[in-house]
Design a protein around this motif. Structure first.
Motif, PDB file in Angstrom:
ATOM      1  N   ASN A 285     -64.404  85.772   5.809  1.00 41.60           N
ATOM      2  CA  ASN A 285     -65.341  84.680   6.060  1.00 41.60           C
ATOM      3  C   ASN A 285     -66.332  84.501   4.912  1.00 41.60           C
ATOM      4  O   ASN A 285     -66.786  85.472   4.317  1.00 41.60           O
TER       5      ASN A 285
ATOM      6  N   THR B 215     -61.541  81.964   6.472  1.00 38.28           N
ATOM      7  CA  THR B 215     -60.293  81.907   5.707  1.00 38.28           C
ATOM      8  C   THR B 215     -59.418  83.108   6.049  1.00 38.28           C
ATOM      9  O   THR B 215     -59.872  84.067   6.672  1.00 38.28           O
ATOM     10  N   GLN B 216     -58.192  83.063   5.560  1.00 37.75           N
ATOM     11  CA  GLN B 216     -57.287  84.197   5.746  1.00 37.75           C
ATOM     12  C   GLN B 216     -57.809  85.449   5.047  1.00 37.75           C
ATOM     13  O   GLN B 216     -57.471  86.572   5.415  1.00 37.75           O
ATOM     14  N   ALA B 217     -58.596  85.239   4.004  1.00 35.47           N
ATOM     15  CA  ALA B 217     -59.103  86.370   3.211  1.00 35.47           C
ATOM     16  C   ALA B 217     -60.421  86.906   3.751  1.00 35.47           C
ATOM     17  O   ALA B 217     -60.955  87.872   3.210  1.00 35.47           O
TER      18      ALA B 217
ATOM     19  N   PRO C 240     -59.335  76.518   5.133  1.00 32.91           N
ATOM     20  CA  PRO C 240     -60.225  77.302   5.995  1.00 32.91           C
ATOM     21  C   PRO C 240     -60.663  76.474   7.198  1.00 32.91           C
ATOM     22  O   PRO C 240     -60.492  75.258   7.224  1.00 32.91           O
TER      23      PRO C 240
ATOM     24  N   ARG D 276     -55.872  87.366  -3.681  1.00 30.82           N
ATOM     25  CA  ARG D 276     -55.021  86.208  -3.379  1.00 30.82           C
ATOM     26  C   ARG D 276     -54.944  85.259  -4.573  1.00 30.82           C
ATOM     27  O   ARG D 276     -53.888  84.725  -4.888  1.00 30.82           O
TER      28      ARG D 276
ATOM     29  N   GLU E 246     -53.738  77.881   2.545  1.00 28.68           N
ATOM     30  CA  GLU E 246     -54.013  77.397   3.900  1.00 28.68           C
ATOM     31  C   GLU E 246     -55.481  76.998   3.970  1.00 28.68           C
ATOM     32  O   GLU E 246     -56.343  77.746   3.477  1.00 28.68           O
TER      33      GLU E 246
ATOM     34  N   THR F 279     -64.232  90.637   1.624  1.00 29.05           N
ATOM     35  CA  THR F 279     -63.748  89.261   1.452  1.00 29.05           C
ATOM     36  C   THR F 279     -63.612  88.917  -0.034  1.00 29.05           C
ATOM     37  O   THR F 279     -62.633  88.277  -0.442  1.00 29.05           O
TER      38      THR F 279
ATOM     39  N   LEU G 294     -55.664  79.597  -1.512  1.00 28.97           N
ATOM     40  CA  LEU G 294     -55.174  80.555  -0.518  1.00 28.97           C
ATOM     41  C   LEU G 294     -53.911  80.089   0.198  1.00 28.97           C
ATOM     42  O   LEU G 294     -53.293  80.850   0.931  1.00 28.97           O
TER      43      LEU G 294
END
Lengths: 194, 119
Positions: A143, A139-141, A25, A71, A23, A64, A21
């Motif tokens: 949870n 995460t950005q995407a 988590p 992603r 980044e 998600t 991703l």
């Protein structure tokens, strides 16, 4: 040793999600539970055998799952089709595999099974006598909830010892383990259903 | 450019890796488990094989052994999440020429294929 098992999975999840991703988590508050487990909308299940045995579950909402697959693939996915299901299953497979590598450096060998996918929330099943450690991952995407229902295999045929039992006895710096005797609602630690 | 057999039970991984290889001009043929990989290898005689390990029906190590029995010069690299030392050693002993651990960097996969092709 058992706390080392949990941290191996957390390290693996952070590394893999960071690479996929872009980044890392955030790992949330860790909990231990002995109750039946209610699945999230999408749940990846990976069996584990070896020095540690049991199963690892990765629960998430459909939203998600779609965001993660989008992603990872670099293109927008809007349906929970074979590719998306395969993508999130592979994510669980890779996290568990990397955890196996980390565990190997700690003298613990595991073998994992091909991942299985459960779609549809609220399916309950029991991990029998194995207490689970649940680690929320933000995460950005969206949870995820990583559930570790693992116990140390006893080479002498004696009683097995769950990872969660050892973990709640060892409160690590940076994490807090909370023993929960009662069932946790479906989706706890992951996105609420849409 | 080369013909590459891509073996993985995860359709997502096959799609992702095949896209990477075809962008480089390679022809990709696919199999979703070890048994199917052996059949496709016999039928297609690829220049290189990228092989997952944890798969249903026949795992990647068994498929590697079967392919090497059929063709001792087969060029196979393992592409897997199972990167424990014992598994790496088993794969190398069985004839794997490279070992790439998932999640992989694109350049690492392309380097493995380049190595298999004698580059």
């Amino acid at each position: 040793m058992h706390f080392g098992v949990v941290t191996a999975f957390v390290e693996a999840a952070v590394d893999v999600l960071a690479q996929e991703l872009g980044e890392p988590p955030q790992a949330g508050e860790m909990r231990t539970q002995r109750s039946t487990h209610a699945t999230e909308e999408v749940t990846v299940l990976v069996g584990v055998t070896g020095h540690v045995r049991g199963m690892v579950l990765y629960g998430m909402s459909e939203r998600t799952a779609l965001a993660l697959a989008s992603r990872m693939l670099g293109e927008r996915r809007t349906a929970l089709d074979e590719i998306v299901q395969s993508g999130v299953a592979e994510l669980g497979n890779v996290i568990t595999g990397i955890a196996g590598q980390v565990l190997e450096t700690r003298g613990i060998t595991i073998v994992i099974s091909p991942p299985a996918l459960l779609v549809g929330n609220g399916v309950t099943f029991s991990t029998v006598d194995i207490r689970r450690v649940t680690v929320p991952l933000v995460t950005q995407a969206g949870n995820l909830a990583m559930h570790l229902a693992l116990e140390a295999a006893s080479p002498q045929g004696g009683p097995h010892r769950s990872v969660a039992a050892e973990t709640s006895a060892l409160s690590p710096a940076g994490y807090s383990a909370t023993a929960a005797a009662e069932s946790t609602p479906a989706g706890a630690g992951a996105d609420a259903p849409r | 450019m080369a013909k590459v057999l891509l073996v993985d039970d995860a359709a997502f991984m096959r799609m992702r890796t095949a896209r990477l290889l075809t962008e480089q001009g390679h022809e990709v043929v696919e199999a979703s488990n070890g048994r199917e990989a052996v059949d496709v290898y016999i039928d297609q005689r690829p220049d290189a094989v990228l092989m997952d390990i944890t798969m249903p029906e026949m795992d990647g190590i068994e498929a590697l052994k079967a392919i090497r029995l059929l063709d001792p010069d087969a060029r196979v690299a393992m592409l897997t999440a199972m990167g424990q030392q014992s598994i790496v050693i088993e794969a190398i002993r069985a004839g794997a020429r490279d070992f790439v651990v998932k999640p992989f960097e694109k350049d690492r996969v392309l380097a493995a294929v380049h190595k298999l092709l004698g580059g």
